[in-house]
Write a protein that holds these residues in place. Structure first.
Motif, PDB file in Angstrom:
ATOM      1  N   LEU A  13       0.311  -0.803   0.235  1.00  7.79           N
ATOM      2  CA  LEU A  13       0.224  -0.226  -0.036  1.00  7.79           C
ATOM      3  C   LEU A  13       1.106   1.712   0.097  1.00  7.79           C
ATOM      4  O   LEU A  13       0.751   2.581  -0.719  1.00  7.79           O
ATOM      5  N   LEU A  14       1.776   1.608   0.775  1.00 10.63           N
ATOM      6  CA  LEU A  14       3.087   2.352   0.920  1.00 10.63           C
ATOM      7  C   LEU A  14       3.362   2.763  -0.256  1.00 10.63           C
ATOM      8  O   LEU A  14       3.654   3.658  -0.764  1.00 10.63           O
ATOM      9  N   ALA A  15       4.121   1.430  -0.937  1.00 16.77           N
ATOM     10  CA  ALA A  15       4.997   1.517  -1.810  1.00 16.77           C
ATOM     11  C   ALA A  15       3.943   2.067  -2.812  1.00 16.77           C
ATOM     12  O   ALA A  15       4.213   2.797  -4.005  1.00 16.77           O
ATOM     13  N   ASP A  16       2.933   1.482  -3.290  1.00 19.91           N
ATOM     14  CA  ASP A  16       1.969   1.232  -4.632  1.00 19.91           C
ATOM     15  C   ASP A  16       1.178   2.755  -4.987  1.00 19.91           C
ATOM     16  O   ASP A  16       0.404   3.102  -5.940  1.00 19.91           O
ATOM     17  N   GLY A  17       0.828   3.209  -3.215  1.00 16.62           N
ATOM     18  CA  GLY A  17      -0.118   4.101  -3.254  1.00 16.62           C
ATOM     19  C   GLY A  17      -1.667   3.790  -3.150  1.00 16.62           C
ATOM     20  O   GLY A  17      -2.809   4.797  -3.184  1.00 16.62           O
ATOM     21  N   THR A  18      -2.147   2.232  -3.442  1.00 15.31           N
ATOM     22  CA  THR A  18      -2.933   1.845  -3.275  1.00 15.31           C
ATOM     23  C   THR A  18      -3.628   0.516  -2.955  1.00 15.31           C
ATOM     24  O   THR A  18      -2.226  -0.327  -2.972  1.00 15.31           O
ATOM     25  N   PHE A  19      -4.698  -0.218  -3.025  1.00  8.28           N
ATOM     26  CA  PHE A  19      -4.284  -1.646  -2.354  1.00  8.28           C
ATOM     27  C   PHE A  19      -5.245  -2.708  -2.635  1.00  8.28           C
ATOM     28  O   PHE A  19      -6.410  -1.875  -2.156  1.00  8.28           O
ATOM     29  N   ALA A  20      -5.239  -3.005  -3.419  1.00  5.48           N
ATOM     30  CA  ALA A  20      -6.599  -3.962  -3.902  1.00  5.48           C
ATOM     31  C   ALA A  20      -7.490  -4.979  -3.374  1.00  5.48           C
ATOM     32  O   ALA A  20      -7.959  -5.560  -3.548  1.00  5.48           O
ATOM     33  N   GLY A  21      -6.366  -5.402  -2.294  1.00  5.01           N
ATOM     34  CA  GLY A  21      -7.749  -6.111  -1.036  1.00  5.01           C
ATOM     35  C   GLY A  21      -6.742  -6.972  -0.625  1.00  5.01           C
ATOM     36  O   GLY A  21      -5.199  -7.833  -1.191  1.00  5.01           O
ATOM     37  N   ALA A  22      -6.942  -7.786   0.228  1.00  4.24           N
ATOM     38  CA  ALA A  22      -6.207  -9.500   0.550  1.00  4.24           C
ATOM     39  C   ALA A  22      -6.354 -10.355  -0.243  1.00  4.24           C
ATOM     40  O   ALA A  22      -7.896 -10.317  -0.996  1.00  4.24           O
ATOM     41  N   PRO A  23      -6.309 -11.689  -0.211  1.00  4.44           N
ATOM     42  CA  PRO A  23      -6.685 -12.312  -0.941  1.00  4.44           C
ATOM     43  C   PRO A  23      -8.361 -13.241  -0.709  1.00  4.44           C
ATOM     44  O   PRO A  23      -9.328 -13.073  -1.473  1.00  4.44           O
ATOM     45  N   VAL A  25      -6.059   6.480   3.828  1.00  6.54           N
ATOM     46  CA  VAL A  25      -5.406   5.596   4.845  1.00  6.54           C
ATOM     47  C   VAL A  25      -4.792   7.494   5.973  1.00  6.54           C
ATOM     48  O   VAL A  25      -4.288   8.135   5.466  1.00  6.54           O
ATOM     49  N   ILE A  26      -5.783   7.593   6.879  1.00  2.00           N
ATOM     50  CA  ILE A  26      -4.976   8.605   8.023  1.00  2.00           C
ATOM     51  C   ILE A  26      -4.209   8.379   8.796  1.00  2.00           C
ATOM     52  O   ILE A  26      -3.105   8.737   9.409  1.00  2.00           O
TER      53      ILE A  26
END
Length: 113
Positions: free
Chosen positions: A18-28, A95-96
């Motif tokens: 999340l921190l590297a990509d700036g987005t998170f598609a979700g856990a499995p 994300v705050i």
């Protein structure tokens, strides 16, 4: 619902992504279900205890629900309670705060602020 902040439980690797990509598609499990699972402040302990009990290197990300707009849906889940779900990727901008999972002496998780 009236909650304005909810929490995503992430592994260390997921938080790094999340921190590297700036987005998170979700856990499995999120990807399989078609949405990203979140928990309110009052639901975090139950989610940790039920789904993450044997895991280490966990982190909590505090998510600003207003920043996600219509991507948030409140849906019935565990025990008939309403849980917030994200029907989109989680952007880092929503994300705050985030912190490693830790607990108070009574077992309640310390929520990042």
């Amino acid at each position: 619902m009236t909650a304005t902040v909810a929490y995503k439980i992430l592994t260390g690797a997921q938080l790094a992504q999340l921190l590297a990509d700036g987005t998170f598609a979700g856990a499995p499990v999120d990807i399989a279900d078609g949405y990203i699972h979140l928990s309110t402040a009052g639901q975090v302990r139950g989610t940790l205890d039920k789904h993450f009990a044997a895991q280490d290197d966990l982190h909590l990300a505090a998510v600003d629900l207003a920043a996600l707009g219509d991507a948030i849906r409140w849906e019935v889940s565990r025990g008939g309670a309403l849980f917030p779900h994200i029907y989109a990727q989680l952007p880092l901008s929503a994300v705050i705060a985030h912190a490693p999972v830790s607990r108070y002496a009574g077992g309640e998780p310390v929520l990042p602020a």
